[in-house]
Design a protein around this motif. Structure first.
Motif, mmCIF file in Angstrom:
data_model
loop_
_atom_site.group_PDB
_atom_site.id
_atom_site.type_symbol
_atom_site.label_atom_id
_atom_site.label_comp_id
_atom_site.label_asym_id
_atom_site.label_seq_id
_atom_site.Cartn_x
_atom_site.Cartn_y
_atom_site.Cartn_z
ATOM 1 N N GLU A 1 2.337 1.461 3.406
ATOM 2 C CA GLU A 1 3.731 0.658 3.557
ATOM 3 C C GLU A 1 4.610 1.331 2.884
ATOM 4 O O GLU A 1 5.758 1.164 3.219
ATOM 5 C CB GLU A 1 3.059 -0.776 3.146
ATOM 6 C CG GLU A 1 2.094 -1.434 4.046
ATOM 7 C CD GLU A 1 1.531 -2.518 3.320
ATOM 8 O OE1 GLU A 1 1.321 -3.728 4.134
ATOM 9 O OE2 GLU A 1 1.460 -2.783 2.186
ATOM 10 N N THR B 1 0.701 -1.458 -0.171
ATOM 11 C CA THR B 1 0.063 -0.140 0.115
ATOM 12 C C THR B 1 0.873 1.318 -0.125
ATOM 13 O O THR B 1 2.293 1.150 0.348
ATOM 14 C CB THR B 1 -0.892 -0.048 1.057
ATOM 15 O OG1 THR B 1 -0.007 0.227 2.382
ATOM 16 C CG2 THR B 1 -1.864 -1.072 1.359
ATOM 17 N N GLU B 2 0.087 2.459 -0.134
ATOM 18 C CA GLU B 2 1.067 3.746 -0.166
ATOM 19 C C GLU B 2 1.483 3.864 1.173
ATOM 20 O O GLU B 2 2.795 4.369 1.374
ATOM 21 C CB GLU B 2 -0.011 4.896 -0.687
ATOM 22 C CG GLU B 2 0.604 6.070 -0.611
ATOM 23 C CD GLU B 2 1.640 6.507 -1.830
ATOM 24 O OE1 GLU B 2 2.872 7.067 -1.274
ATOM 25 O OE2 GLU B 2 1.701 6.148 -2.904
ATOM 26 N N TYR C 1 5.819 -5.336 -3.259
ATOM 27 C CA TYR C 1 4.969 -6.359 -2.570
ATOM 28 C C TYR C 1 5.435 -6.334 -1.058
ATOM 29 O O TYR C 1 6.690 -6.557 -0.846
ATOM 30 C CB TYR C 1 5.474 -7.643 -3.355
ATOM 31 C CG TYR C 1 4.861 -7.943 -4.659
ATOM 32 C CD1 TYR C 1 3.517 -8.116 -4.804
ATOM 33 C CD2 TYR C 1 5.759 -7.514 -5.726
ATOM 34 C CE1 TYR C 1 2.848 -8.185 -6.154
ATOM 35 C CE2 TYR C 1 5.196 -7.516 -7.026
ATOM 36 C CZ TYR C 1 3.754 -7.824 -7.266
ATOM 37 O OH TYR C 1 3.439 -7.874 -8.451
ATOM 38 N N SER C 2 4.487 -6.301 -0.357
ATOM 39 C CA SER C 2 4.790 -6.929 1.028
ATOM 40 C C SER C 2 4.673 -8.468 0.976
ATOM 41 O O SER C 2 3.578 -8.961 0.615
ATOM 42 C CB SER C 2 3.649 -6.017 2.023
ATOM 43 O OG SER C 2 3.813 -4.731 2.288
#
Length: 147
Positions: free
Chosen positions: A5, A2-3, A56-57
């Protein structure tokens, strides 16, 4: 990723990259942060929305165990290049790195890349072992001798 993150990632990644370059003897303390910041700005002119760039997380159950960033390599658009990859210390030696590399390889293939590459600091023996175990081979070597 996400932005939010991504912003958290950037807050630590630039400092970590500068430290790695200092430790490798590539940059001096005086210019390392400035150089690292410039490198990230060049590679990510639109941040997480930079074209042909993928963040990617890496998660397992409810935990974020690491992250991976790959993008189209600027000198060869058919090559995916892993610019940053980390499994957090408390999740290492549990297979997350190998699994993340396998999934990233599949994702790169789905996106039309014909190969995937990365850079690893020579002192990072643990990472070198994981990369070799997952089919990466050495293509270039830079060596240095302290005087």
């Amino acid at each position: 990723m996400t932005e939010i993150e991504f912003q958290h990632y950037l807050s630590t990644a630039i400092k970590e990259y500068a430290k790695n370059k200092i430790d490798a003897g590539t940059w001096t303390n005086e210019n390392a942060f400035k150089n690292a910041n410039a490198s990230f700005k060049e590679l990510l002119p639109a941040g997480i929305k930079t074209a042909n760039t993928f963040f990617y997380s890496i998660t397992f159950q409810a935990d974020t165990v690491g992250y991976i960033w790959f993008a189209s390599y600027r000198d060869n658009p058919l090559m995916a290049f892993i610019y940053d990859f980390k499994i957090y210390d408390n999740f290492q030696n549990k297979g997350f790195g190998s699994k993340a590399l396998q999934l990233t390889t599949q994702e790169a293939k789905l996106k039309g890349f014909s190969s995937i590459a990365l850079h690893v600091f020579g002192s990072n023996k643990r990472a070198i072992h994981v990369y070799e175990k997952n089919g990466f081979t050495t293509t270039d070597i830079t060596m240095q001798k302290k005087l």
